[in-house]
Motif scaffolding. Structure first.
Motif, PDB file in Angstrom:
ATOM      1  N   HIS A 242     -24.089   0.883  36.611  1.00  0.00           N
ATOM      2  CA  HIS A 242     -24.209   1.809  37.742  1.00  0.00           C
ATOM      3  C   HIS A 242     -23.488   1.140  38.912  1.00  0.00           C
ATOM      4  O   HIS A 242     -24.021   0.218  39.524  1.00  0.00           O
ATOM      5  CB  HIS A 242     -25.682   2.042  38.095  1.00  0.00           C
ATOM      6  N   ILE A 243     -22.275   1.612  39.187  1.00  0.00           N
ATOM      7  CA  ILE A 243     -21.491   0.946  40.231  1.00  0.00           C
ATOM      8  C   ILE A 243     -21.053   1.953  41.288  1.00  0.00           C
ATOM      9  O   ILE A 243     -21.207   3.162  41.109  1.00  0.00           O
ATOM     10  CB  ILE A 243     -20.251   0.221  39.647  1.00  0.00           C
ATOM     11  N   GLY A 244     -20.501   1.427  42.366  1.00  0.00           N
ATOM     12  CA  GLY A 244     -20.017   2.292  43.437  1.00  0.00           C
ATOM     13  C   GLY A 244     -18.509   2.459  43.344  1.00  0.00           C
ATOM     14  O   GLY A 244     -17.847   1.817  42.527  1.00  0.00           O
ATOM     15  N   ILE A 245     -17.983   3.312  44.214  1.00  0.00           N
ATOM     16  CA  ILE A 245     -16.539   3.557  44.198  1.00  0.00           C
ATOM     17  C   ILE A 245     -15.787   2.345  44.765  1.00  0.00           C
ATOM     18  O   ILE A 245     -14.669   2.053  44.349  1.00  0.00           O
ATOM     19  CB  ILE A 245     -16.198   4.862  44.970  1.00  0.00           C
ATOM     20  N   GLY A 246     -16.432   1.586  45.663  1.00  0.00           N
ATOM     21  CA  GLY A 246     -15.762   0.425  46.257  1.00  0.00           C
ATOM     22  C   GLY A 246     -16.374  -0.914  45.875  1.00  0.00           C
ATOM     23  O   GLY A 246     -15.779  -1.951  46.057  1.00  0.00           O
TER      24      GLY A 246
END
Ligand code: XIL
Length: 380
Positions: A242-246
């Motif tokens: 589960h990661i972010g766009i940045g």
């Protein structure tokens, strides 16, 4: 044990090779009858989740899409303790049975999720009849019974089990769960041994989020090495993804793949999604945390701008380049959902937002990110 011996289950798509030189419209047409799973068949399994609302065969468009694009499926919630066993003496098999039937019918690699976790488990599991915390032996007995019943029912049909979920904190310390407090740190050993005793063929993994955080990465790798040295039947480590766009920096994620493989573990990317919305906190997937809705935290309610689609596609492409580079270490890459509309990230960590974290849009059409992952394999 690696998963290669299970690959015989996968459909063949020999004809697909022939399309590698075709231009994009032509390969889109070719993908209609096959999917990402075929493009990546020599690299790793490509997975997604199955959700209760799709059954019994209610969401046929989605289920058709899933069987075309993916060769691995994980039950999103249906096998969690509170769903499958809401009371100690009441097992609810209906939905989980249908999911396992679906996976078996389509020759998919089924992942059971999850046997031992601190979330989505009724509080009374840990208490005696007078409401006092159970002692070690009693708790181990409950854990054993749970694992024997659940793993036993699907023996030979669930290929991989997420045996223990989220036992370590970001700082590398043991999470103070009721399992940990009641049993001690060897609760992990017992969980894996119980599962292995019931289904010795099953591939057994430990699964966690934020595994790119160095302190957490090191603690998980060290734990896995110790378990292995003690002869505990643990075969792999799951990086939830589960990661972010940045964030995070993808080199951190790559270091985790390497560290887990160095610990003698097969690597599974188990719950991949890319949150594109403003973030309220440091990255986390602790599902107990929730934040209040504010319109400024929900900027794409009327649609996702083209430049953001491209940014998301860049992120997925960069990620998959790393996965392909480490394909010898990775058994599976599972997305935590198929179409954006059904993603848990519309409700987490802020309820009621419009998120775009996956490969298919709300109409279930492939997004630029999907095309980019296909193109990576088609040599475009
Ligand atoms: C999530 C599901 O997607 C949601 O539907 C549910 O409400 C909460 O749990 N880590 C895990 C998954 O291991 O089981 C979680 O799934 C997401 C975080």
């Amino acid at each position: 044990m690696t998963l290669s011996r299970r690959r015989f289950m996968l459909g063949t798509a020999a004809g697909l090779i022939a399309v590698t030189h075709l231009k994009s419209r032509a390969f889109a047409a070719a993908l209609k009858s096959s999917g990402l799973k075929d493009l990546y068949r020599d690299d790793f399994l490509i997975g997604t989740v199955l959700s209760a609302r799709s059954f019994p065969d209610k969401e046929t468009t989605l289920l058709d899409l899933i069987s075309r694009e993916f060769n691995a499926v994980t039950a999103e919630n249906a096998m969690k303790w509170e769903e499958i066993r809401p009371q100690l003496d009441s097992w609810q098999w209906d939905i989980a049975d249908q999911m396992v039937d679906f996976a078996t019918r389509h020759k998919m690699h089924m992942v059971g999720h999850t046997l031992v976790w601190h979330s989505q488990v009724p509080a009374q599991v840990f208490l005696d009849s007078s409401g006092q915390p159970l002692e070690r032996d009693a708790l181990l007995k409950i854990m054993k019974g749970h694992i024997e019943t659940l793993v036993g029912r699907y023996k030979g049909r669930i290929a991989t089990w997420d045996v223990v979920n989220e036992a370590i904190e970001d700082d590398g310390k043991w999470r103070q769960t009721s399992w940990f407090k009641g049993v001690g740190e060897d609760y992990i050993d017992h969980a894996f041994r119980f599962a292995h005793d019931v289904d010795p063929q099953a591939h057994l993994i430990y699964n966690d989020y934020n595994t790119f955080v160095p302190t957490k990465r090191d603690a998980i790798a060290a734990m896995a090495k110790k378990l292995k040295a003690r002869g505990v039947p643990i075969h792999g480590l799951g990086m939830q993804g589960h990661i972010g766009i940045g964030r995070p920096d993808l080199t951190e994620l790559e270091q985790t793949i390497e560290a887990f493989a160095d610990a003698g573990m097969r690597v599974h990317i188990t719950e991949l999604d890319v949150d594109v919305l403003p973030s309220v906190w440091e990255m986390s997937a602790e599902i107990a945390n929730r934040f209040e809705y504010k319109p400024e935290m929900d900027p794409y309610i009327d649609g996702f701008p083209q430049e953001m689609e491209e940014k998301l596609a860049d992120r997925y492409e960069a990620l998959f380049k790393i996965f392909l580079k480490h394909r010898d270490k990775i058994d599976r890459v599972t997305f935590w959902g198929t179409s954006d509309g059904a993603s848990w990230l519309n409700g987490f960590p802020i309820p009621g937002r419009t998120n775009y974290p996956l490969l298919f849009n709300r109409q279930m059409d492939p997004k630029p990110a999907y095309n980019r992952l296909a193109a990576l394999k088609l040599g475009k």
